[in-house]
Design a protein around this motif. Structure first.
Motif, PDB file in Angstrom:
ATOM      1  N   LYS A 116       0.826  -1.209   0.000  1.00 13.71           N
ATOM      2  CA  LYS A 116       0.000   0.000   0.000  1.00 13.71           C
ATOM      3  C   LYS A 116       0.858   1.257   0.000  1.00 13.71           C
ATOM      4  CE  LYS A 116      -2.609  -1.404   3.566  1.00 13.71           C
ATOM      5  NZ  LYS A 116      -3.737  -1.457   4.518  1.00 13.71           N
ATOM      6  N   LEU A 117       1.946   1.243   0.788  1.00 15.11           N
ATOM      7  CA  LEU A 117       2.844   2.390   0.855  1.00 15.11           C
ATOM      8  C   LEU A 117       3.533   2.627  -0.478  1.00 15.11           C
ATOM      9  CD1 LEU A 117       4.223   4.608   2.540  1.00 15.11           C
ATOM     10  CD2 LEU A 117       5.910   2.912   3.234  1.00 15.11           C
ATOM     11  N   SER A 118       3.985   1.567  -1.115  1.00 17.54           N
ATOM     12  CA  SER A 118       4.648   1.726  -2.414  1.00 17.54           C
ATOM     13  C   SER A 118       3.679   2.281  -3.455  1.00 17.54           C
ATOM     14  CB  SER A 118       5.234   0.402  -2.888  1.00 17.54           C
ATOM     15  OG  SER A 118       4.225  -0.540  -3.146  1.00 17.54           O
ATOM     16  N   SER A 119       2.450   1.794  -3.454  1.00 15.26           N
ATOM     17  CA  SER A 119       1.448   2.302  -4.404  1.00 15.26           C
ATOM     18  C   SER A 119       1.160   3.777  -4.168  1.00 15.26           C
ATOM     19  CB  SER A 119       0.145   1.511  -4.283  1.00 15.26           C
ATOM     20  OG  SER A 119       0.367   0.156  -4.536  1.00 15.26           O
ATOM     21  N   GLU A 120       1.029   4.165  -2.907  1.00 16.02           N
ATOM     22  CA  GLU A 120       0.742   5.565  -2.586  1.00 16.02           C
ATOM     23  C   GLU A 120       1.909   6.465  -2.968  1.00 16.02           C
ATOM     24  OE1 GLU A 120      -1.345   8.825  -1.600  1.00 16.02           O
ATOM     25  OE2 GLU A 120      -2.184   6.806  -1.558  1.00 16.02           O
ATOM     26  N   LEU A 121       3.127   6.018  -2.718  1.00 12.55           N
ATOM     27  CA  LEU A 121       4.297   6.837  -3.059  1.00 12.55           C
ATOM     28  C   LEU A 121       4.424   7.022  -4.570  1.00 12.55           C
ATOM     29  CD1 LEU A 121       6.951   5.492  -0.540  1.00 12.55           C
ATOM     30  CD2 LEU A 121       5.864   7.734  -0.528  1.00 12.55           C
ATOM     31  N   VAL A 122       4.183   5.963  -5.337  1.00  9.54           N
ATOM     32  CA  VAL A 122       4.244   6.073  -6.798  1.00  9.54           C
ATOM     33  C   VAL A 122       3.155   7.012  -7.297  1.00  9.54           C
ATOM     34  CG1 VAL A 122       3.940   4.789  -8.948  1.00  9.54           C
ATOM     35  CG2 VAL A 122       5.372   3.858  -7.143  1.00  9.54           C
ATOM     36  N   ASP A 123       1.937   6.876  -6.761  1.00  5.32           N
ATOM     37  CA  ASP A 123       0.841   7.764  -7.167  1.00  5.32           C
ATOM     38  C   ASP A 123       1.133   9.210  -6.811  1.00  5.32           C
ATOM     39  OD1 ASP A 123      -0.538   5.680  -8.229  1.00  5.32           O
ATOM     40  OD2 ASP A 123      -2.058   5.556  -6.659  1.00  5.32           O
ATOM     41  N   ALA A 124       1.664   9.446  -5.618  1.00  6.59           N
ATOM     42  CA  ALA A 124       1.966  10.817  -5.192  1.00  6.59           C
ATOM     43  C   ALA A 124       3.058  11.426  -6.057  1.00  6.59           C
ATOM     44  CB  ALA A 124       2.374  10.833  -3.725  1.00  6.59           C
ATOM     45  N   ALA A 125       4.042  10.627  -6.441  1.00  2.26           N
ATOM     46  CA  ALA A 125       5.108  11.130  -7.307  1.00  2.26           C
ATOM     47  C   ALA A 125       4.561  11.513  -8.681  1.00  2.26           C
ATOM     48  CB  ALA A 125       6.212  10.089  -7.452  1.00  2.26           C
ATOM     49  N   LYS A 126       3.516  10.798  -9.119  1.00  5.23           N
ATOM     50  CA  LYS A 126       2.886  11.114 -10.406  1.00  5.23           C
ATOM     51  C   LYS A 126       1.899  12.273 -10.294  1.00  5.23           C
ATOM     52  CE  LYS A 126       3.186   6.477 -12.321  1.00  5.23           C
ATOM     53  NZ  LYS A 126       2.418   5.259 -12.662  1.00  5.23           N
ATOM     54  N   GLY A 127       1.472  12.605  -9.072  1.00  5.06           N
ATOM     55  CA  GLY A 127       0.551  13.721  -8.886  1.00  5.06           C
ATOM     56  C   GLY A 127      -0.886  13.319  -8.644  1.00  5.06           C
ATOM     57  N   SER A 128      -1.107  12.096  -8.183  1.00  4.87           N
ATOM     58  CA  SER A 128      -2.463  11.649  -7.848  1.00  4.87           C
ATOM     59  C   SER A 128      -2.393  10.930  -6.510  1.00  4.87           C
ATOM     60  CB  SER A 128      -3.005  10.719  -8.944  1.00  4.87           C
ATOM     61  OG  SER A 128      -2.192   9.579  -9.043  1.00  4.87           O
ATOM     62  N   GLY A 129      -3.505  10.389  -6.047  1.00  7.15           N
ATOM     63  CA  GLY A 129      -3.514   9.649  -4.789  1.00  7.15           C
ATOM     64  C   GLY A 129      -4.184  10.420  -3.666  1.00  7.15           C
ATOM     65  N   GLY A 130      -4.376   9.738  -2.561  1.00  4.02           N
ATOM     66  CA  GLY A 130      -5.092  10.312  -1.423  1.00  4.02           C
ATOM     67  C   GLY A 130      -4.363  11.455  -0.759  1.00  4.02           C
ATOM     68  N   ALA A 131      -3.049  11.372  -0.672  1.00  2.00           N
ATOM     69  CA  ALA A 131      -2.273  12.434  -0.019  1.00  2.00           C
ATOM     70  C   ALA A 131      -2.317  13.719  -0.833  1.00  2.00           C
ATOM     71  CB  ALA A 131      -0.833  11.980   0.184  1.00  2.00           C
ATOM     72  N   ILE A 132      -2.288  13.591  -2.153  1.00  2.00           N
ATOM     73  CA  ILE A 132      -2.377  14.779  -3.023  1.00  2.00           C
ATOM     74  C   ILE A 132      -3.757  15.416  -2.871  1.00  2.00           C
ATOM     75  CG2 ILE A 132      -2.402  15.547  -5.432  1.00  2.00           C
ATOM     76  CD1 ILE A 132       0.393  14.971  -4.617  1.00  2.00           C
ATOM     77  N   ARG A 133      -4.797  14.586  -2.786  1.00  2.00           N
ATOM     78  CA  ARG A 133      -6.147  15.137  -2.584  1.00  2.00           C
ATOM     79  C   ARG A 133      -6.251  15.879  -1.265  1.00  2.00           C
ATOM     80  NH1 ARG A 133      -7.750  10.253  -5.002  1.00  2.00           N
ATOM     81  NH2 ARG A 133      -8.199   9.295  -2.995  1.00  2.00           N
ATOM     82  N   LYS A 134      -5.590  15.351  -0.221  1.00  2.00           N
ATOM     83  CA  LYS A 134      -5.582  16.007   1.096  1.00  2.00           C
ATOM     84  C   LYS A 134      -4.904  17.373   1.005  1.00  2.00           C
ATOM     85  CE  LYS A 134      -5.582  15.868   5.737  1.00  2.00           C
ATOM     86  NZ  LYS A 134      -6.745  15.882   6.577  1.00  2.00           N
ATOM     87  N   LYS A 135      -3.785  17.442   0.298  1.00  2.00           N
ATOM     88  CA  LYS A 135      -3.075  18.714   0.122  1.00  2.00           C
ATOM     89  C   LYS A 135      -3.952  19.704  -0.623  1.00  2.00           C
ATOM     90  CE  LYS A 135       0.597  20.927  -2.380  1.00  2.00           C
ATOM     91  NZ  LYS A 135       1.608  20.787  -3.422  1.00  2.00           N
ATOM     92  N   GLU A 136      -4.598  19.255  -1.697  1.00  2.00           N
ATOM     93  CA  GLU A 136      -5.454  20.145  -2.476  1.00  2.00           C
ATOM     94  C   GLU A 136      -6.643  20.631  -1.656  1.00  2.00           C
ATOM     95  OE1 GLU A 136      -6.283  17.727  -5.855  1.00  2.00           O
ATOM     96  OE2 GLU A 136      -4.355  18.205  -6.817  1.00  2.00           O
ATOM     97  N   ALA A 137      -7.203  19.758  -0.819  1.00  2.00           N
ATOM     98  CA  ALA A 137      -8.322  20.169   0.037  1.00  2.00           C
ATOM     99  C   ALA A 137      -7.878  21.232   1.041  1.00  2.00           C
ATOM    100  CB  ALA A 137      -8.893  18.959   0.772  1.00  2.00           C
ATOM    101  N   THR A 138      -6.685  21.066   1.596  1.00  2.00           N
ATOM    102  CA  THR A 138      -6.147  22.055   2.537  1.00  2.00           C
ATOM    103  C   THR A 138      -5.925  23.387   1.852  1.00  2.00           C
ATOM    104  OG1 THR A 138      -5.062  20.281   3.751  1.00  2.00           O
ATOM    105  CG2 THR A 138      -4.291  22.499   4.178  1.00  2.00           C
ATOM    106  N   HIS A 139      -5.376  23.350   0.642  1.00  2.00           N
ATOM    107  CA  HIS A 139      -5.148  24.590  -0.103  1.00  2.00           C
ATOM    108  C   HIS A 139      -6.460  25.270  -0.472  1.00  2.00           C
ATOM    109  CE1 HIS A 139      -0.772  24.976  -1.078  1.00  2.00           C
ATOM    110  NE2 HIS A 139      -0.790  23.798  -0.491  1.00  2.00           N
ATOM    111  N   ARG A 140      -7.476  24.463  -0.835  1.00  2.00           N
ATOM    112  CA  ARG A 140      -8.789  25.038  -1.149  1.00  2.00           C
ATOM    113  C   ARG A 140      -9.399  25.710   0.070  1.00  2.00           C
ATOM    114  NH1 ARG A 140      -9.696  20.440  -4.257  1.00  2.00           N
ATOM    115  NH2 ARG A 140     -10.791  19.447  -2.536  1.00  2.00           N
ATOM    116  N   MET A 141      -9.268  25.061   1.233  1.00  2.00           N
ATOM    117  CA  MET A 141      -9.800  25.629   2.477  1.00  2.00           C
ATOM    118  C   MET A 141      -9.102  26.952   2.792  1.00  2.00           C
ATOM    119  SD  MET A 141     -11.783  24.870   5.249  1.00  2.00           S
ATOM    120  CE  MET A 141     -11.775  23.135   5.560  1.00  2.00           C
TER     121      MET A 141
END
Length: 132
Positions: free
Chosen positions: A96-121
């Protein structure tokens, strides 16, 4: 820093195993240097701005946008990456960690969505910036 965040109940050797297995899986998936993928994922998820709750004299609370320093931003990014990877469906934490890290490096994934939500707020509450 990543290992200490993965660690639960003081089991540091298990946290190291999880990280090493995740790095090995990243190596197999992307066929690039996994440390570069890790570094890029953390850099992409690191927030520049966040919100802090402030209470005024009348008792109501407001979310005031604040700038986040580089160390605190990196700590938040690592925390968000690990939270998003724990929520993923999958076999084990290393996968799960490897999948999330690869997705985040590409610019997608749950952590990127969290960052975007924080910036929107923070952007939505920009008018309250003078309450710092």
């Amino acid at each position: 820093m990543v290992v200490n965040r993965i660690m639960k109940y003081g089991k540091k050797s298990l946290a190291y195993q999880i990280l090493y297995r995740a790095v090995k899986k990243i190596q197999q998936k992307t066929e690039t240097n996994p440390l570069l993928v890790l570094r890029q994922a953390i850099r992409r998820v690191t927030p520049n701005i966040g919100v802090k709750t402030r209470r005024n004299k009348k008792g109501s609370t407001r979310k005031v946008p604040i700038e986040i320093g580089s160390k605190q931003g990196r700590a938040l990014a690592i925390r968000w990456l690990l939270e998003a990877s724990q929520k993923r469906p999958g076999r084990n934490m290393a996968f799960k960690l490897s999948s999330e890290l690869v997705d985040a490096a590409k610019g997608s994934g749950g952590a990127i969505r969290k960052k975007e939500a924080t910036h929107r707020m923070a952007e939505a509450n920009r008018a309250l910036a003078h309450f710092r």
